[in-house]
Design an enzyme around this catalytic site. Structure first.
Site, PDB file in Angstrom:
ATOM      1  N   HIS A   1       2.292  14.110  56.794  1.00 26.08           N
ATOM      2  CA  HIS A   1       3.233  13.773  58.077  1.00 26.08           C
ATOM      3  C   HIS A   1       3.304  15.069  58.747  1.00 26.08           C
ATOM      4  O   HIS A   1       4.703  15.345  58.927  1.00 26.08           O
ATOM      5  CB  HIS A   1       4.320  13.130  57.714  1.00 26.08           C
TER       6      HIS A   1
ATOM      7  N   ARG B   1       3.047   5.200  62.306  1.00 21.02           N
ATOM      8  CA  ARG B   1       3.832   5.140  61.098  1.00 21.02           C
ATOM      9  C   ARG B   1       3.265   4.426  60.033  1.00 21.02           C
ATOM     10  O   ARG B   1       2.570   3.582  60.361  1.00 21.02           O
ATOM     11  CB  ARG B   1       5.312   4.359  61.531  1.00 21.02           C
TER      12      ARG B   1
END
Length: 325
Positions: free
Chosen positions: A293, A245
């Site tokens: 991502h 993350r």
């Protein structure tokens, strides 16, 4: 019981996988499965739902659901990390569980791709290609006994921070390429034959790390955990890859480490703000590879997983991947 599922571009026909398909799959039925647009607020007619399945909805949409679904008892996210659901403001009596394991294969593949791209300097080769330039400096550096070892995983010391299910798939692949893998987790010991250190052993380990891979989740304890102090512990020849993350990294400190040469290179699939703003210094940081991502792609075998979770919920059993609240 009403169950809300997102209108996703992959199969979520989980009722057909249940033992009593076509009948009520929870006591006190009949049950209703309704879909919602994952980028839009939950329609008013579905605010009586008791179960909410989420996938890739913007945080503001999940927070809106937390405010407007008073009967909700369980949130099942299909993301590997439950951070969006945990930060949405659901009541303490709402169970939140993640889709951990649904992304292990694709995240592993992407992590390995980023590792190899960084170690083998594919970003340099691609930049030279756009300039119509033959990047012979890469060959010279590999041939130099001083720098040659920085271009290979063979005998490289790799640290995987966040040694869970994805790490257990990635570590053997790195081992097959000759790397020496050590994990970092909340408890020290050994997992599947790999040594694992805890927070107390992290500083010493970073000083001997050639490649740091982060698989950390975004929770309050990991906010900007990779900061300037820890980056300074890494050798100048080290590289960093993040497929966990973005919020776990102090991006300003990372950019400074790359610009100053205190870190040889990095590759990020996740950033603190996504999409990455056009004025972010990450775009122009040297020796940095960025991907948008895409490591997880989509949850794999999500219908089977959700059917198993619902069967467990019906039997008042222990759900998988319940997030601590």
């Amino acid at each position: 019981m009403k169950i809300l599922v997102p209108d996703v571009p992959f199969d979520l026909d989980f009722p057909a996988l249940l033992p009593d398909a076509g009948a009520s799959f929870a006591p006190g039925g009949p049950d209703v499965v309704a879909t919602y647009a994952m980028n839009d607020p939950i329609p008013e007619e579905h605010t009586d739902a008791e179960v909410l399945v989420t996938w890739s909805s913007p945080p503001k949409i999940v927070a809106d659901a937390a405010r407007r679904l008073p009967r909700l008892r369980w949130v099942q996210t299909l993301s590997a990390g439950p951070d969006v659901a945990l930060g949405a403001g659901f009541g303490p009596d709402v169970v939140i569980s993640s889709g951990q394991s649904l992304h292990d294969d694709t995240v592993t593949e992407h992590a390995l791709a980023l590792v190899l791209a960084s170690v083998r300097r594919l970003d340099t080769s691609l930049a030279a290609q756009r300039e119509h330039r033959w990047a012979k400096e890469i060959a010279f550096a590999q041939a130099d006994p001083v720098t040659g070892r920085e271009y290979t995983l063979d005998d490289a010391r790799v640290t995987i921070w966040g040694f869970g299910s994805i790490a257990l798939r990635l570590a053997p692949l790195l081992t097959a390429l000759g790397a020496q893998v050590t994990g970092v987790a909340s408890r020290a010991g050994e997992r599947s034959g790999y040594p694992v250190v805890d927070a107390a052993g992290l500083d010493a380990l970073l000083g001997e790390t050639d490649l740091l891979i982060s698989l950390l989740p975004a929770v309050p304890a990991t906010q900007h955990i990779l900061d300037d102090r820890l980056l300074r512990l890494l050798p100048p020849s080290a590289r960093f890859v993040n497929v966990g993350r973005g919020a776990t990294v102090d991006e300003a400190a990372l950019v400074e480490a790359l610009r100053s040469g205190r870190l040889a290179g990095a590759a990020l699939d996740v950033m603190e703000t996504e999409p990455l703003p056009a004025d972010s210094p990450l775009w122009d940081a040297p020796n940095l590879i960025l991907t948008p991502h895409v490591a997880g792609g989509r949850p794999r075998r999500a219908a089977r997983f959700l059917a198993d979770q619902l069967t467990t919920w019906r039997a008042a059993g222990d759900l998988r991947n319940v997030a601590p609240r």
